[in-house]
Design a protein around this motif. Structure first.
Motif, PDB file in Angstrom:
ATOM      1  N   ASN A 195      -5.487   6.686  -3.647  1.00  0.00           N
ATOM      2  CA  ASN A 195      -4.719   7.009  -4.852  1.00  0.00           C
ATOM      3  C   ASN A 195      -3.691   5.938  -5.179  1.00  0.00           C
ATOM      4  O   ASN A 195      -3.446   5.628  -6.349  1.00  0.00           O
ATOM      5  CB  ASN A 195      -4.017   8.363  -4.684  1.00  0.00           C
ATOM      6  N   GLU A 196      -3.100   5.368  -4.144  1.00  0.00           N
ATOM      7  CA  GLU A 196      -2.119   4.299  -4.357  1.00  0.00           C
ATOM      8  C   GLU A 196      -2.784   3.069  -4.963  1.00  0.00           C
ATOM      9  O   GLU A 196      -2.229   2.413  -5.856  1.00  0.00           O
ATOM     10  CB  GLU A 196      -1.463   3.933  -3.020  1.00  0.00           C
TER      11      GLU A 196
ATOM     12  N   ILE B 250      -5.565   3.025  -6.832  1.00  0.00           N
ATOM     13  CA  ILE B 250      -5.924   3.361  -8.209  1.00  0.00           C
ATOM     14  C   ILE B 250      -4.688   3.288  -9.106  1.00  0.00           C
ATOM     15  O   ILE B 250      -4.738   2.770 -10.225  1.00  0.00           O
ATOM     16  CB  ILE B 250      -6.555   4.767  -8.290  1.00  0.00           C
ATOM     17  N   SER B 251      -3.581   3.811  -8.614  1.00  0.00           N
ATOM     18  CA  SER B 251      -2.336   3.792  -9.384  1.00  0.00           C
ATOM     19  C   SER B 251      -1.893   2.366  -9.678  1.00  0.00           C
ATOM     20  O   SER B 251      -1.450   2.052 -10.793  1.00  0.00           O
ATOM     21  CB  SER B 251      -1.239   4.527  -8.601  1.00  0.00           C
ATOM     22  N   THR B 252      -2.027   1.489  -8.698  1.00  0.00           N
ATOM     23  CA  THR B 252      -1.645   0.081  -8.877  1.00  0.00           C
ATOM     24  C   THR B 252      -2.544  -0.604  -9.900  1.00  0.00           C
ATOM     25  O   THR B 252      -2.068  -1.368 -10.744  1.00  0.00           O
ATOM     26  CB  THR B 252      -1.734  -0.671  -7.535  1.00  0.00           C
TER      27      THR B 252
ATOM     28  N   GLU C 140      -4.170   0.801 -12.377  1.00  0.00           N
ATOM     29  CA  GLU C 140      -3.883   1.336 -13.709  1.00  0.00           C
ATOM     30  C   GLU C 140      -2.600   0.758 -14.298  1.00  0.00           C
ATOM     31  O   GLU C 140      -2.470   0.585 -15.513  1.00  0.00           O
ATOM     32  CB  GLU C 140      -3.790   2.860 -13.649  1.00  0.00           C
ATOM     33  N   LYS C 141      -1.642   0.426 -13.437  1.00  0.00           N
ATOM     34  CA  LYS C 141      -0.389  -0.152 -13.909  1.00  0.00           C
ATOM     35  C   LYS C 141      -0.572  -1.560 -14.450  1.00  0.00           C
ATOM     36  O   LYS C 141       0.144  -1.988 -15.360  1.00  0.00           O
ATOM     37  CB  LYS C 141       0.633  -0.182 -12.766  1.00  0.00           C
TER      38      LYS C 141
ATOM     39  N   LYS D  23      -9.668   0.668 -17.937  1.00  0.00           N
ATOM     40  CA  LYS D  23     -10.191   0.976 -16.602  1.00  0.00           C
ATOM     41  C   LYS D  23     -11.297  -0.022 -16.229  1.00  0.00           C
ATOM     42  O   LYS D  23     -12.259  -0.195 -16.975  1.00  0.00           O
ATOM     43  CB  LYS D  23     -10.752   2.395 -16.575  1.00  0.00           C
TER      44      LYS D  23
ATOM     45  N   SER E  95       0.440  -2.833  -1.080  1.00  0.00           N
ATOM     46  CA  SER E  95       1.745  -2.174  -1.188  1.00  0.00           C
ATOM     47  C   SER E  95       2.188  -1.647   0.173  1.00  0.00           C
ATOM     48  O   SER E  95       1.376  -1.456   1.087  1.00  0.00           O
ATOM     49  CB  SER E  95       1.681  -1.027  -2.187  1.00  0.00           C
TER      50      SER E  95
ATOM     51  N   THR F 287       3.122   1.269   0.796  1.00  0.00           N
ATOM     52  CA  THR F 287       2.527   2.599   0.984  1.00  0.00           C
ATOM     53  C   THR F 287       1.164   2.500   1.649  1.00  0.00           C
ATOM     54  O   THR F 287       0.846   3.233   2.588  1.00  0.00           O
ATOM     55  CB  THR F 287       2.386   3.331  -0.360  1.00  0.00           C
TER      56      THR F 287
ATOM     57  N   TYR G 247     -11.512  -1.339  -3.952  1.00  0.00           N
ATOM     58  CA  TYR G 247     -11.842  -0.016  -4.459  1.00  0.00           C
ATOM     59  C   TYR G 247     -12.938   0.623  -3.611  1.00  0.00           C
ATOM     60  O   TYR G 247     -12.858   1.796  -3.220  1.00  0.00           O
ATOM     61  CB  TYR G 247     -12.305  -0.094  -5.908  1.00  0.00           C
TER      62      TYR G 247
END
Length: 234
Positions: free
Chosen positions: A67-68, A70-72, A74-75, A80, A141, A143, A206
């Motif tokens: 999830n981290e 994917i979030s990165t 998208e930012k 997509k 990251s 995280t 990914y």
């Protein structure tokens, strides 16, 4: 203390190996009474409860990593990327680890344990690299890095419990390792991850996190089923 672990190991090995001592239809078989071996069933229940917790934590950490990532993405992307919708190719696909719960529940304890160990072996190097390779410290990251380190430690603990605490040795460990070596099944995605090609680089990441999330879910399911059978609560 050593003789306690040896007796416990022998007990579990009998549970895993001898058909009439296997756990039957979710209930403890009469011949599996701990008094037969002089080892408290409470010990087995406590240990498999720990295995279940470890696998659950690993799945949660793997989900956080995915999830981290994917979030990165998208930012930093206006649209997509194509690889988000692509079919991912996991290095564990060739072992065909089952993911349908109904099918998994029909397996005996020995096979479930082998699947857990096999997936641990196949992800060990990939997780180790994410947690310790200096290249990834610059490109991932905090995280993801923190989750990778925690995940690797839990993987190692779970693997140790199955390999050493229960003395599975020749009967379980060696056949799994032999299969992986003979069929040359291992993680080989390092070059793609560190590629200077941006698309290849992100696609590889990914793929890695997606596959890890999927396989950690399988291990979690296998472990929970084993723990449930040992506890007699299924």
């Amino acid at each position: 203390m050593a003789h306690v672990f040896i007796l416990a190991g022998s007990c579990l090995l009998l549970l895993l190996v001898i058909p009439h001592l296997l756990l039957c239809q979710g209930n403890i078989c009469p011949s599996c009474d701990p008094d037969v071996f002089g080892v408290p069933l409470k010990f087995l229940r406590k240990t498999f409860s720990r295995v279940s917790r470890l696998s659950h934590d690993m799945h949660n950490l793997s989900t956080i990593m995915f999830n981290e990532f994917i979030s990165t993405v998208e930012k930093h992307s206006q649209s997509k990327p194509d690889y988000i919708n692509a079919t991912y190719d996991c290095h564990t696909n060739s072992v065909h680890a089952p993911e349908e719960r109904e099918k998994v529940q029909q397996m005996n304890n020995e096979d479930l344990t082998k699947w857990i160990l096999m997936l641990q072996y196949l992800w060990r190097d990939a997780l180790y690299d994410r947690a310790h390779d200096s290249w990834f410290k610059k490109h991932l990251s905090d995280t993801i890095l923190s989750s990778a380190r925690k995940n690797f430690k839990k993987l190692f603990k779970l693997q140790t419990i199955l390999e050493i605490h229960f003395l599975l040795g020749i009967h379980i460990v060696d056949p799994v390792r032999l299969k992986l070596t003979k069929n040359r099944i291992y993680w080989s995605g390092y070059r793609s991850l560190v590629s200077s090609n941006g698309d290849m680089h992100h696609s590889a990441f990914y793929n890695l996190f997606k596959c890890l999330s999927r396989d950690s879910c399988k291990v979690d399911m296998y472990s929970k089923i084993l723990a449930c059978r040992i506890s007699g609560e299924c």
